[in-house]
Every structure is written in structure tokens, then in C-alpha cells.
Design an enzyme around this catalytic site. Structure first.
Site, PDB file in Angstrom:
ATOM      1  N   TYR A  33       0.848  -1.196   0.000  1.00  0.00           N
ATOM      2  CA  TYR A  33       0.000   0.000   0.000  1.00  0.00           C
ATOM      3  C   TYR A  33       0.877   1.237   0.000  1.00  0.00           C
ATOM      4  O   TYR A  33       1.740   1.397   0.869  1.00  0.00           O
ATOM      5  CB  TYR A  33      -0.924  -0.010   1.231  1.00  0.00           C
ATOM      6  CG  TYR A  33      -1.902   1.146   1.258  1.00  0.00           C
ATOM      7  CD1 TYR A  33      -2.775   1.366   0.204  1.00  0.00           C
ATOM      8  CD2 TYR A  33      -1.963   2.018   2.345  1.00  0.00           C
ATOM      9  CE1 TYR A  33      -3.682   2.424   0.221  1.00  0.00           C
ATOM     10  CE2 TYR A  33      -2.862   3.067   2.380  1.00  0.00           C
ATOM     11  CZ  TYR A  33      -3.723   3.269   1.308  1.00  0.00           C
ATOM     12  OH  TYR A  33      -4.616   4.317   1.340  1.00  0.00           O
TER      13      TYR A  33
ATOM     14  N   ASP B 215       8.928   3.090   1.376  1.00  0.00           N
ATOM     15  CA  ASP B 215       7.749   3.685   1.993  1.00  0.00           C
ATOM     16  C   ASP B 215       7.823   3.325   3.478  1.00  0.00           C
ATOM     17  O   ASP B 215       7.548   2.196   3.873  1.00  0.00           O
ATOM     18  CB  ASP B 215       6.488   3.112   1.340  1.00  0.00           C
ATOM     19  CG  ASP B 215       5.217   3.755   1.875  1.00  0.00           C
ATOM     20  OD1 ASP B 215       5.235   4.182   3.047  1.00  0.00           O
ATOM     21  OD2 ASP B 215       4.228   3.810   1.141  1.00  0.00           O
TER      22      ASP B 215
ATOM     23  N   LYS C 185       2.332   9.397   9.258  1.00  0.00           N
ATOM     24  CA  LYS C 185       1.863   8.932  10.573  1.00  0.00           C
ATOM     25  C   LYS C 185       2.585   9.552  11.776  1.00  0.00           C
ATOM     26  O   LYS C 185       2.261  10.663  12.163  1.00  0.00           O
ATOM     27  CB  LYS C 185       1.907   7.407  10.628  1.00  0.00           C
ATOM     28  CG  LYS C 185       1.030   6.803   9.511  1.00  0.00           C
ATOM     29  CD  LYS C 185       0.635   5.395   9.773  1.00  0.00           C
ATOM     30  CE  LYS C 185      -0.015   4.755   8.578  1.00  0.00           C
ATOM     31  NZ  LYS C 185      -1.446   4.699   8.594  1.00  0.00           N
TER      32      LYS C 185
END
Ligand code: PLP
Length: 475
Positions: A182, A274, A302
Site C-alpha cells: 500500500y 515507503d 503517521k
């Protein structure tokens, strides 16, 4: 079946996952009925407001990570290790907003810093604030591959910028990724999020034409993909969710990372990690510190914003990062353009600075990783005691307690019809497992992934009790 697994031993995890396809168990129907009754009676107010929300919010749900089965809970207070819903129920929070809340909810040092700032300033002016550089300097200090850092609005945006920059820097066209990983929901990268046909509505075919997916840990496939596009514009970058699909449930190996790094260098393409989930969670240096690798670009999200919104960023080597336009000028017209009205706002930057300093000051990662090992072992032991087949392992404070194997299906089952059957069965397990834990007072992300926050290390045995109550209801 459910011994704690080594998070980087892919062969072992793969074998267990394939065994899970044949041995998967479910909650007893009587237990599911009891849990459902419990939701109806003890979460009635949440149910009513979530129904009412559908009037104005599509489907009534906006957070795709949250477990919303049988209906979304309405949370009105978050403090330390706990969340409180509007019916007065308390939950242990192992969702951590999907990762940002590493210290625990409403952590005093972060709250106080932000409150103090708001006494004399609004959250944003659109002009430069010194916190921006202070935060960027901290990222560069702790992540050696990052020499320059640019704040962006979200992980999705930072992933978009990473591939744009890779194309601009290399002059090449194609992007390779790992199947199932993702990288946010942008048109080009949403492809192959959850199998080839997922999340395609509203996106034109051409968006996927230059993005290609390889199976996890498959170096031969990476090489073959590079060769295939060599004379068709070439490959600009390989992008990988650092510890593997869905925060590591289908994990990457150290060997794969080392080899992939070498191949990227040999082929004049960029290696993009990522680290939206792993950055500042596995340790101050993220997954790349664990693997001993040095990506050209690293995507952050995040934790860097402590949940204050606009938590995205991209870091990397100076000569690549310098291609990003700074402001609007004739000179910047030749550069890679990115934007974001509320990106790099001082409130988020300050929250990020405070979190990073606190992580170091409290030596959080040492304590948290130790606690996560204890918890993971405890859950593995319970799964074994109650004879529940499960994949149980952790990457630091990211725990995987997988009783369904949903994301492993493409790797274990080749027949498309059987894949669909497996997916249906696994998905039911996936929903009910999270629902049962919720009824037992523990909130996790959908499916079995959990993020352990620092604020919860004093209540590990309470967490184990909840897992035990759920496991004893399997048949
Ligand atoms: N990359 C990874 C690995 C993620 O887990 C996520 C979000 O969960 C993203 C990118 C997207 O980040 P955001 O939700 O901030 O857009």
C-alpha cells in the site's frame, strides 16, 4: 501451529500461511451471536449515531483503517492507553489511529507543547516557521539516508511526489512495486493494493500503464521486470513498503532488501522506501536501519505528525531532493512541483518535534519493542493453548495476529476459483476476529494488525486476557 514466528523468516511464515488455508478456524456461532447481542445492547448509542451519520456521510464511515463491524463506534475521549465511546465503554487502544499514536493518546508532553503554542499563534500562517527546519533537521539526524526533507500533506501525497521525483531525476518512465503493498490511494499507486482488480473504479486504465507489481521477495521477477521495460522508457524506481505488504503481514526479507538495493544501483534507478508505518516506529532509523540499506528516497507519514493532521514527508539524497521546487519563481518552473496549503504547518511540525525528542529521551523503542515481544509471545502461547491456527509475529511494536491469512492467499493458492472461496472464508474470520476483540475491550486495525503504544506497556496482561477470551471461543 501458533508458535511466535521470526518476522524476517519468510519461508517459515509462508509455510505456516499455506497451512492456515487448510486449517483456518472460526468463532463459534453461539459466541458470535452473544457478541452481536452485546453490541446491540451495550453500544446502542454508537449504533444510533453511526446510522444517523449515513444521512450526510457516504456509508457513514470515513476512516478506512478502523474496524467498523458490526457498526462504527463513536469515540468521545482518548487518554493514555484507552479510548472511551459515547455509551461509556472503555477500550484498550491497539489501533493507535492506524499508527501515528506511538506514545499513547493525548500524551502530556505533546499536548502541552501544542496548547502552549496555540496560546500565542493560530495553527497556520502560510509563511515559514522555524519549526519546519527544526523538524527537518531531526529527520536528517536520525535517518542517515535523508540529507534533505520536504513536508507534505499525507503519506499518499509523499508517495506521489516520490515517484514524480524519481521520473524527473532519472528521466525514465516505469515504476515497479511489490504486489499487495500500500502506497496510498493516488491513481498511479493504488494499483495492486489488494489484488489486481481492487480500487479501480474511477481510475482510467492509462494510470496503471507504467506501474508494475512483482511478488514479494522475488529478485528474479524484479530483474525480469527491469529488463522488460529497458527499451520502453526504462524503470525510474522500485518502491517498497519497507517491511512488506500491509505493515509487514507478508514480510520482506533482509536478503531481498540488500539485493534490491544493489539491482537499483546497477540499473540507474532509485530505491524508494515507503516508511509511512515503520518510520520512527521500528526505531529512530526506521526499517532501513534494521536492514542496513540506504534508499535514495524515503516516504514518511503517521508518527511524524503525532496525529495532528498533515503528516507526510519525503526525504532523500540532496541531489535528488534539490529538484523539488521551492516556492514560485521562474527558476522553479523547471523543477518538480508539489503543493499543499496546510503542509508543514507549525502545529504539526511542533507535535512531530516533540514526539521525536520524547522517543529518544524516554528510550521508547527499547522498552516498547521488549513489551511487544512479550505480548506477541503471550498471544502465540494462548493461540497454541486454545488450538487456534494463527500466524503470530511482530516487527517491533507492530504485531500481526493473523487467524485468516487473507493477504497470503495469492501466494498459497493458484486456482482463481479456490482463491475466491478462500478469500470469502478468510474475510469472515477477519471481520469477526476484530469484532470479538472489540467486544472484549480491545480496538485493533481491521484484520489482526495491531500497533502497541508506549502508554500501554503497563497493561499487557489485560490485553492478553482479551485475546484469551476470544481464542477460547474458536471452534
Ligand atoms: N504508505 C503506507 C505504507 C501506509 O500504511 C499508508 C497509510 O496507511 C500510506 C502510505 C498512506 O498514508 P496516508 O494515509 O497518510 O495518506
Amino acid at each position: 501451529m501458533a508458535k511466535k514466528l521470526d518476522e524476517y523468516n519468510y519461508a517459515e511464515i509462508h509455510a505456516k500461511a499455506c497451512e492456515l488455508m487448510k486449517t483456518r478456524k472460526h468463532l463459534k456461532r453461539s459466541a458470535v451471536e452473544e457478541y452481536m447481542k452485546f453490541f446491540e445492547t451495550k453500544r446502542a448509542h454508537s449504533k444510533a449515531v453511526s446510522e444517523a451519520a449515513k444521512e450526510y456521510i457516504p456509508g457513514g464511515v470515513q476512516h478506512n483503517l478502523a474496524n467498523s463491524y458490526p457498526f462504527p463506534l463513536a469515540i468521545e475521549r482518548a487518554e493514555g492507553p484507552y479510548l472511551y465511546d459515547i455509551d461509556g465503554n472503555r477500550y484498550i487502544d491497539l489501533l493507535c489511529a492506524g499508527g501515528p499514536i506511538i506514545l499513547g493518546n493525548n500524551y502530556p508532553a505533546v499536548r502541552d507543547a501544542v496548547m502552549e503554542f496555540l496560546q500565542h499563534s493560530g495553527p497556520i500562517t502560510g509563511l515559514y516557521h522555524p519549526y519546519e527546519a527544526e523538524f527537518a533537521e531531526l529527520v536528517c539526524k536520525y535517518v542517515p539516508s535523508v540529507e534533505k526533507y520536504r513536508a507534505l500533506g499525507s503519506g499518499t501525497e509523499a508517495d506521489m511526489v516520490a515517484i514524480r521525483l524519481a521520473r524527473a531525476y532519472t528521466g525514465k518512465k516505469h515504476i515497479i512495486r511489490v504486489m499487495g503493498g500500500y502506497h496510498g490511494w493516488s491513481d498511479q499507486l493504488v494499483y495492486s493494493y489488494n489484488g489486481e482488480t481492487a480500487m479501480k473504479a474511477g481510475i482510467t486504465r492509462e494510470c496503471f500503464e507504467n506501474t508494475h507489481a512483482i511478488p514479494v521477495n522475488d529478485i528474479d521477477a524484479l530483474k525480469a521486470c527491469i529488463a522488460k521495460y529497458e527499451n520502453d522508457g526504462g524503470v525510474a524506481a522500485f518502491i517498497v513498503e519497507a517491511i512488506g505488504q500491509d505493515s509487514g503481514i507478508v514480510p520482506t526479507t533482509k536478503e531481498f532488501h540488500k539485493e534490491a538495493e544493489k539491482i537499483c544501483r546497477e540499473n540507474g534507478m532509485l530505491l524508494i522506501y515507503d516508511e509511512v508505518v515503520t518510520g520512527f516506529r521500528l526505531g529512530m532509523g526506521g526499517a532501513q536501519e534494521v536492514f542496513g540499506t540506504s534508499p535514495d528516497l524515503t516516504v514518511f507519514g503517521k508518527i511524524i505528525g503525532a496525529g495532528f493532521g498533515c503528516s507526510g514527508g519525503l526525504g532523500g539524497r540532496t541531489e535528488i531532493m534539490e529538484m523539488l521546487a521551492a516556492g514560485i519563481s521562474a527558476e522553479s518552473d523547471k523543477m518538480v512541483k508539489v503543493g499543499g496549503t496546510v503542509s508543514a504547518n507549525p502545529l504539526t511540525a511542533l507535535a512531530g518535534i516533540t514526539v521525536l525528542k520524547e522517543l529518544v529521551r524516554e528510550d521508547v523503542h527499547t522498552k516498547l519493542n521488549e513489551a511487544a515481544d512479550y505480548l506477541t509471545q503471550g498471544i502465540a502461547d494462548l493461540a497454541e493453548t486454545y488450538n487456534v491456527p494463527a500466524l503470530v509475529f511482530n516487527h517491533g511494536s507492530i504485531l500481526h495476529v493473523d487467524t485468516h491469512g487473507l493477504q497470503h492467499i495469492p501466494y498459497c493458492v493458484s486456482d482463481p476459483e479456490e482463491q475466491q472461496k478462500q478469500a470469502k472464508d478468510a474475510y469472515m474470520n477477519y471481520l469477526e476476529f476484530s469484532m470479538a476483540l472489540l467486544a472484549e475491550g480491545v480496538v485493533i486495525a481491521n484484520g489482526g494488525k495491531t500497533y502497541l503504544p508506549y502508554g500501554s506497556i503497563g497493561i499487557l496482561d489485560d490485553i492478553l486476557k482479551a485475546y484469551e477470551n476470544v481464542f477460547r471461543n474458536f471452534e
